[in-house]
Write an enzyme that holds these catalytic residues in place. Structure first.
Site, PDB file in Angstrom:
ATOM      1  CG  HIS A  25      -2.118  -0.827   1.132  1.00 49.91           C
ATOM      2  ND1 HIS A  25      -3.000  -0.757   0.080  1.00 49.91           N
ATOM      3  CD2 HIS A  25      -2.609  -1.792   1.974  1.00 49.91           C
ATOM      4  CE1 HIS A  25      -3.984  -1.618   0.257  1.00 49.91           C
ATOM      5  NE2 HIS A  25      -3.768  -2.271   1.395  1.00 49.91           N
ATOM      6  CB  CYS A  61      -1.763   4.172  -4.285  1.00 52.93           C
ATOM      7  SG  CYS A  61      -3.115   3.079  -4.756  1.00 52.93           S
TER       8      CYS A  61
END
Length: 213
Positions: A105, A161
């Protein structure tokens, strides 16, 4: 000004591979399913195609990656990841080939130093980010990029991301283009009078925004 120096692989190889599925965080609510496998596949590639040896790796995954006992391993906590980054670039010399992978993440936090045009720093999330905190792009730059001497190649693959600027590099290279674009005020100021020459053969602006698994 910007200068991309020539580089010939003649020194040691090192690779820090981090893959986090977050299966043990928040009862797996934000679990990813391919990040540990990403690390396994990347290690196979580096060994089979680029001559890395088991002793050249530090692998950090939150699930069993099936690594040989000769491969250095650790859990991907914030402290361990930062230690791994320091290990990766320690005593780097001209001709060295360094490789960093993060699969997990990514996020953003408010920029407190004033070096981000959009007001946000990019981050990567260790497995213990809820208690230990995220790792900010400023920190990644200061540990892994800024100390490198000329003619050292650091290749970074960040599958998360906000990864396009996840190392806070001062330039970004657009695929299919022969030019480099400036990316905010950071970098040239931090690197001082030597400008970009200290970055050696680092491919600048690495990373792409990947679909979540």
């Amino acid at each position: 000004g910007f200068e991309m120096l020539s580089w010939q692989p003649s020194g040691r190889k090192r690779a820090l591979l981090v893959g986090i599925n977050y299966s043990k965080v928040d009862n797996g609510r934000n679990r990813l399913r391919g990040c540990v496998n990403d690390v396994k596949m990347m290690k196979y590639l580096l060994v089979s195609r680029f001559g890395f040896r088991n002793e050249d790796f530090w692998v950090m995954t939150d699930e069993n990656a099936g690594m040989a006992s000769t491969v250095r391993q650790a859990m991907p906590t914030r402290m361990n990841i930062l230690s791994g980054m320091r290990w990766l670039v320690s005593n780097a010399q001209a001709g060295d080939s360094l490789f960093f992978q993060f699969s997990g993440h990514g996020s953003q936090v408010l920029d407190t130093s004033g070096d981000e045009a959009d007001g946000y720093d990019e981050t990567i999330l260790p497995m213990d980010h809820k208690t230990a905190g995220q790792i900010v792009d400023d920190t990644i730059f200061d540990i892994m990029v800024k100390p490198l001497p000329a003619h050292v190649r650091l290749t970074a693959v960040m599958d998360c991301c906000h990864s396009g600027t996840g190392m806070d590099l001062p330039y970004i290279h657009l695929a299919g283009s022969d030019s480099y674009e400036g990316f905010g005020a950071r970098g040239l100021l931090d690197l001082g009078p030597s400008s970009m020459s200290g970055l050696g053969g680092i491919p600048l602006g690495l990373g792409s925004r990947a679909p979540r698994r």
